[in-house]
Scaffold this motif. Structure first.
Motif, PDB file in Angstrom:
ATOM      1  N   UNK A 103     -52.531  87.341 -41.336  1.00  0.00           N
ATOM      2  CA  UNK A 103     -53.237  86.363 -42.094  1.00  0.00           C
ATOM      3  C   UNK A 103     -52.602  85.029 -42.483  1.00  0.00           C
ATOM      4  N   UNK A 104     -51.222  85.241 -42.802  1.00  0.00           N
ATOM      5  CA  UNK A 104     -50.548  84.226 -43.082  1.00  0.00           C
ATOM      6  C   UNK A 104     -49.642  83.169 -41.913  1.00  0.00           C
ATOM      7  N   UNK A 105     -49.808  83.840 -40.551  1.00  0.00           N
ATOM      8  CA  UNK A 105     -49.206  83.258 -39.713  1.00  0.00           C
ATOM      9  C   UNK A 105     -49.331  81.880 -39.480  1.00  0.00           C
ATOM     10  N   UNK A 106     -50.338  81.253 -39.672  1.00  0.00           N
ATOM     11  CA  UNK A 106     -50.348  79.732 -39.560  1.00  0.00           C
ATOM     12  C   UNK A 106     -49.676  79.115 -40.762  1.00  0.00           C
ATOM     13  N   UNK A 107     -50.046  79.657 -41.854  1.00  0.00           N
ATOM     14  CA  UNK A 107     -49.449  79.018 -43.316  1.00  0.00           C
ATOM     15  C   UNK A 107     -48.033  78.906 -43.703  1.00  0.00           C
ATOM     16  N   UNK A 108     -47.620  80.351 -43.360  1.00  0.00           N
ATOM     17  CA  UNK A 108     -46.215  80.648 -43.652  1.00  0.00           C
ATOM     18  C   UNK A 108     -45.882  81.709 -42.444  1.00  0.00           C
ATOM     19  N   UNK A 109     -45.390  81.251 -41.411  1.00  0.00           N
ATOM     20  CA  UNK A 109     -45.213  82.090 -40.185  1.00  0.00           C
ATOM     21  C   UNK A 109     -43.926  82.883 -40.607  1.00  0.00           C
ATOM     22  N   UNK A 110     -43.156  82.502 -41.457  1.00  0.00           N
ATOM     23  CA  UNK A 110     -41.874  83.174 -41.774  1.00  0.00           C
ATOM     24  C   UNK A 110     -42.378  84.369 -42.628  1.00  0.00           C
ATOM     25  N   UNK A 111     -43.192  84.320 -43.578  1.00  0.00           N
ATOM     26  CA  UNK A 111     -43.580  85.423 -44.426  1.00  0.00           C
ATOM     27  C   UNK A 111     -44.403  86.274 -43.652  1.00  0.00           C
ATOM     28  N   UNK A 112     -45.149  85.950 -42.711  1.00  0.00           N
ATOM     29  CA  UNK A 112     -45.628  86.942 -41.823  1.00  0.00           C
ATOM     30  C   UNK A 112     -44.701  87.675 -40.948  1.00  0.00           C
ATOM     31  N   UNK A 113     -43.650  86.961 -40.545  1.00  0.00           N
ATOM     32  CA  UNK A 113     -42.646  87.915 -39.740  1.00  0.00           C
ATOM     33  C   UNK A 113     -41.964  88.844 -40.602  1.00  0.00           C
ATOM     34  N   UNK A 114     -41.734  88.378 -41.976  1.00  0.00           N
ATOM     35  CA  UNK A 114     -41.102  89.358 -42.916  1.00  0.00           C
ATOM     36  C   UNK A 114     -42.098  90.612 -43.164  1.00  0.00           C
ATOM     37  N   UNK A 115     -43.474  90.392 -43.311  1.00  0.00           N
ATOM     38  CA  UNK A 115     -44.298  91.369 -43.581  1.00  0.00           C
ATOM     39  C   UNK A 115     -44.231  92.335 -42.245  1.00  0.00           C
ATOM     40  N   UNK A 116     -44.053  91.789 -41.071  1.00  0.00           N
ATOM     41  CA  UNK A 116     -44.098  92.607 -39.814  1.00  0.00           C
ATOM     42  C   UNK A 116     -42.788  93.004 -39.658  1.00  0.00           C
ATOM     43  N   UNK A 117     -41.528  92.965 -40.212  1.00  0.00           N
ATOM     44  CA  UNK A 117     -40.344  92.957 -39.650  1.00  0.00           C
ATOM     45  C   UNK A 117     -39.998  94.520 -39.529  1.00  0.00           C
ATOM     46  N   UNK A 118     -40.778  95.520 -39.706  1.00  0.00           N
ATOM     47  CA  UNK A 118     -40.423  96.991 -39.263  1.00  0.00           C
ATOM     48  C   UNK A 118     -40.734  96.857 -37.893  1.00  0.00           C
ATOM     49  N   UNK A 119     -41.610  96.384 -36.996  1.00  0.00           N
ATOM     50  CA  UNK A 119     -41.819  96.393 -35.644  1.00  0.00           C
ATOM     51  C   UNK A 119     -40.684  95.515 -35.104  1.00  0.00           C
ATOM     52  N   UNK A 120     -40.392  94.397 -35.623  1.00  0.00           N
ATOM     53  CA  UNK A 120     -39.409  93.492 -35.321  1.00  0.00           C
ATOM     54  C   UNK A 120     -38.087  94.242 -35.199  1.00  0.00           C
ATOM     55  N   UNK A 121     -37.850  95.079 -36.068  1.00  0.00           N
ATOM     56  CA  UNK A 121     -36.716  96.057 -35.999  1.00  0.00           C
ATOM     57  C   UNK A 121     -36.690  96.886 -34.950  1.00  0.00           C
ATOM     58  N   UNK A 122     -37.733  97.534 -34.787  1.00  0.00           N
ATOM     59  CA  UNK A 122     -37.932  98.463 -33.694  1.00  0.00           C
ATOM     60  C   UNK A 122     -37.598  97.877 -32.198  1.00  0.00           C
ATOM     61  N   UNK A 123     -38.047  96.718 -31.956  1.00  0.00           N
ATOM     62  CA  UNK A 123     -37.825  95.901 -30.839  1.00  0.00           C
ATOM     63  C   UNK A 123     -36.292  95.555 -30.888  1.00  0.00           C
ATOM     64  N   UNK A 124     -35.669  95.153 -31.917  1.00  0.00           N
ATOM     65  CA  UNK A 124     -34.207  95.032 -31.832  1.00  0.00           C
ATOM     66  C   UNK A 124     -33.394  96.241 -31.398  1.00  0.00           C
TER      67      UNK A 124
ATOM     68  N   UNK B  22     -44.838  90.708 -31.464  1.00  0.00           N
ATOM     69  CA  UNK B  22     -45.344  89.328 -31.369  1.00  0.00           C
ATOM     70  C   UNK B  22     -46.706  89.183 -31.726  1.00  0.00           C
ATOM     71  N   UNK B  23     -47.582  90.108 -31.275  1.00  0.00           N
ATOM     72  CA  UNK B  23     -48.980  90.490 -31.427  1.00  0.00           C
ATOM     73  C   UNK B  23     -49.315  90.744 -33.095  1.00  0.00           C
ATOM     74  N   UNK B  24     -48.751  91.612 -33.326  1.00  0.00           N
ATOM     75  CA  UNK B  24     -48.825  91.871 -34.993  1.00  0.00           C
ATOM     76  C   UNK B  24     -48.530  90.611 -35.579  1.00  0.00           C
ATOM     77  N   UNK B  25     -47.591  89.876 -35.361  1.00  0.00           N
ATOM     78  CA  UNK B  25     -47.188  88.651 -36.030  1.00  0.00           C
ATOM     79  C   UNK B  25     -48.184  87.658 -35.948  1.00  0.00           C
TER      80      UNK B  25
ATOM     81  N   UNK C  17     -50.835  94.059 -20.836  1.00  0.00           N
ATOM     82  CA  UNK C  17     -52.318  93.989 -21.222  1.00  0.00           C
ATOM     83  C   UNK C  17     -52.589  94.472 -22.718  1.00  0.00           C
ATOM     84  N   UNK C  18     -51.434  94.504 -23.538  1.00  0.00           N
ATOM     85  CA  UNK C  18     -51.461  94.908 -24.774  1.00  0.00           C
ATOM     86  C   UNK C  18     -51.793  96.221 -25.126  1.00  0.00           C
TER      87      UNK C  18
END
Length: 667
Positions: free
Chosen positions: A306-327, A299-302, A264-265
């Motif tokens: 704003x760049x999710x559609x144009x450059x998903x990898x850049x969007x992932x890089x900008x949100x990498x801190x949350x990705x690291x917390x998940x890992x 996933x929600x933050x990513x 439910x986010x």
């Protein structure tokens, strides 16, 4: 209306003598005091002497002491059987017992501190002057204990040994299968069928028909899990609230609560629930669920970047801190449960993905994690080759860029999913591959693996198709309404007033279409109703006209239903023809309640049950998707389960009122 649950009465039978020689009619005490007091509390009283069938009375007695929702014990006499049975109950269950007595000044020391309900005997007979008040006091004691017994350790055995846990009733079956066990096992089979069909509405009806709260809790928990699988986290949370009232400390229910909050986010709340559990129990499963909340939040933050559609990898890089917390969280879960490959593969995949989007070396020991996952999943495949172990081994090979092994395992996993008709498994892998492909992680290999899963999904559709009810509607409309009046008994000068006279058919049909227009119901949406003459069939015709799918749910077998609700007032066979046309329409799915849910329990109205079945099935699709229409004159019905009941049920469960059409005002 739920069936009355069983209360087992422990007491002597027939006429017995007190220590002073006074004769007491125990059966009279049961009939005039205990039985009516138990019935008034909403329970169904039962004594062991009522079992007249062959077999051991002792086996039946043990099952009742274990499984009965409640036990009432009369300790007036020092009867060895009574004392033995109350001891067995106190050993098996921490609560759910009320004790009564008369004609003695004090009770034995071992139970002297327990709550008792005293009644009066005069010369061995119940005192007429005190009978009503004492009967009421026993009822109140039962009701108070019922409301608290799951959380209150009233048994002296469990009070003395606080660490003692109630036994699992499923492990204590003794002797031949008796009537009570057959009923329990039949109920379990129906719940399991509903779970496999992913029908939480069916499970919720069955949860209200359990013979004791142990089973009710189990059913609610099962329904919540099914709702989560169907991506209905808010409804799952409402069901888990009911379950928590029965057992607030159950670990699996709390885990489901954390999962539902995450879906439910509501990530902070989810982590609070799961972190509390993880600290208390230190188990890998809870740690893995805790990690899932971080993955979902990333996933929600990513996706919101704003760049999710144009450059998903850049969007992932900008949100990498949350990705690291998940890992990190998945790594911690894998350390807590190194035999479980699920947290390990997630730690490995997310860790390598972090390296991919940041261009940096992860601080996690990813090589060691890979070795651990490799060993764990290899053992799992060797022990029991199933979809998830093969898919995990395939994902690990993909992460490590081992092409042939990855494609072989994806292919074998997909074949198993087709054989088992497991769409959920295929969908999970498909989403994961799409996700990795979007981020261009192992892009060439993902491009080869994804079609394997896609082909399996298409093969599943070709072999087995999709039943209409499996197609997710965007909008569902629930209908309830009066049957057409029978001119023999309704109308001016008849026993009952007019409610839906035949001359109002066209006006009501027009109004139903107008309300469907108002609700925006159209092609691809779903209508749910019964199949009775009058309102139900007019609604069904209107739904099919506009290309909606239709679920018609019948309270009785088709021949019985036709006689009771369709052909009773049908001189020109208009309603019979309508029923056949609705039933034979390819957009209609017909459900017979007894076939889907089993026989209606004693004391429950089939129409009340069918109303709940229709409404719960609709609500399991998500409250925001459901609308309601009723053809109702605003007056009380002739019995339980009518339109008034459905209107009240909708209001109670949703806080909303249906679109109401009064036949008298239509046109």
């Amino acid at each position: 209306m739920s069936p009355a649950r069983r209360a087992f009465v422990i007491m002597p039978f027939g006429k017995k003598k007190l220590a002073d020689g006074t004769e007491v009619d125990c059966d009279d005490i049961y009939k005039r005091l205990l039985e009516p007091a138990i019935v008034a509390s909403g329970l169904k009283p039962h004594r062991a002497d009522a079992d007249r069938r062959g077999g051991s009375i002792h086996l039946d007695m043990f099952q009742d002491l274990l499984l009965a929702e409640f036990v009432v014990a009369d300790l007036t006499m020092d009867n060895p059987n009574v004392w033995y049975e109350i001891g067995v109950r106190h050993a098996l269950r921490a609560g759910g017992t009320v004790m009564t007595y008369a004609a003695r000044d004090r009770l034995p020391f071992d139970i002297a501190g327990q709550r008792m309900q005293r009644y009066t005997l005069k010369k061995g007979k119940l005192d007429p002057a005190a009978l009503e008040a004492e009967r009421k006091a026993i009822t109140e004691a039962i009701e108070a204990t019922l409301g608290a017994w799951r959380g209150r350790r009233a048994s002296p055995v469990y009070q003395t040994i606080p660490s003692l846990k109630e036994p699992d009733w499923k492990t204590l079956k003794v002797g031949d299968v008796n009537e009570y066990w057959e009923a329990l096992e039949s109920w379990q089979r129906r719940v399991e069928v509903a779970r496999k069909k992913q029908r939480p509405g069916d499970i919720l009806v069955l949860a209200e028909e359990t013979p004791n709260s142990l089973l009710e809790f189990e059913a609610l928990r099962t329904a919540a899990k099914a709702l989560l699988d169907l991506k209905r986290p808010l409804y799952a949370l409402s069901i888990l609230e009911k379950a928590k009232k029965l057992d607030p400390d159950d670990v699996k229910a709390r885990q489901l609560e954390g999962m539902a909050l995450g879906r439910a986010e509501r990530y902070a709340e989810a982590r609070d629930v799961l972190d509390t559990l993880a600290q208390k129990y230190q188990d890998g499963e809870t740690q893995g669920l805790f990690a899932r909340t971080w993955k979902d939040e990333w996933t929600q933050v990513w996706n919101a970047h704003p760049q999710r559609q144009a450059d998903p990898r850049a969007a992932a890089r900008d949100t990498a801190a949350t990705l690291q917390s998940a890992a990190d969280a998945y790594y911690k879960a894998f350390r807590a449960a190194p035999a479980e490959y699920y947290p390990g593969i997630n730690a490995l995949t997310l860790g390598r993905l972090w390296e991919h989007v940041t261009g940096r070396k992860s601080k996690l020991p990813l090589d060691a994690i890979a070795a651990g996952v490799g060993w764990t999943v290899a053992v799992a495949v060797e022990r029991s080759k199933d979809y998830w172990s093969l898919a995990t081994r395939a994902e690990m090979a993909l992460v490590e860029n081992r092409r042939d092994e990855a494609l072989d395992d994806y292919g074998e996993a997909a074949a198993l999913a087709v054989a088992n008709r497991d769409r959920f498994a295929l969908d999970s892998s498909s989403q994961q591959l799409d996700f990795l492909g979007t981020l261009r992680f192992r892009a060439d290999l993902v491009a080869e693996a994804a079609p394997i899963i896609d082909r399996a999904e298409k093969q599943l559709d070709a072999l087995f198709g999709r039943r209409p009810e499996q197609i997710e509607p965007k909008h569902a409309v629930v209908f309830s309404g009066h049957m057409i009046d029978n001119p023999r008994d309704r109308g001016p000068g008849k026993a009952k007033p007019a409610r839906f006279p035949p001359e109002k058919i066209d006006a009501v049909a027009k109004e139903i279409r107008a309300r469907l227009d108002k609700l925006g119901a159209g092609a691809g949406d779903l209508g749910l109703c019964g199949g009775a003459s009058g309102g139900d069939l007019l609604f069904a015709e209107a739904c099919l006209e506009r290309g909606m799918r239709l679920e018609v749910r019948l309270a009785r077998s088709e021949p019985e239903f036709l006689a009771e609700s369709v052909t009773f007032a049908d001189p020109d066979h208009r309603w019979e023809r309508s029923f056949e046309q609705v039933k034979d329409n390819p957009a209609t799915t017909l459900f017979i309640m007894a076939d889907e849910l089993g026989p209606t329990p004693e004391g429950v109205s089939v129409h009340d049950r069918c109303n709940r079945w229709i409404l719960y099935s609709a609500l399991s699709m998500g409250l925001t998707r459901v609308s309601f229409i009723a053809v109702w004159n605003g007056e009380p019905g002739d019995g339980p389960g009518g339109t008034q009941h459905m209107v009240e049920l909708v209001s109670k469960l949703t806080g909303r009122k249906p679109e109401i059409i009064d036949p008298a005002q239509a046109g």
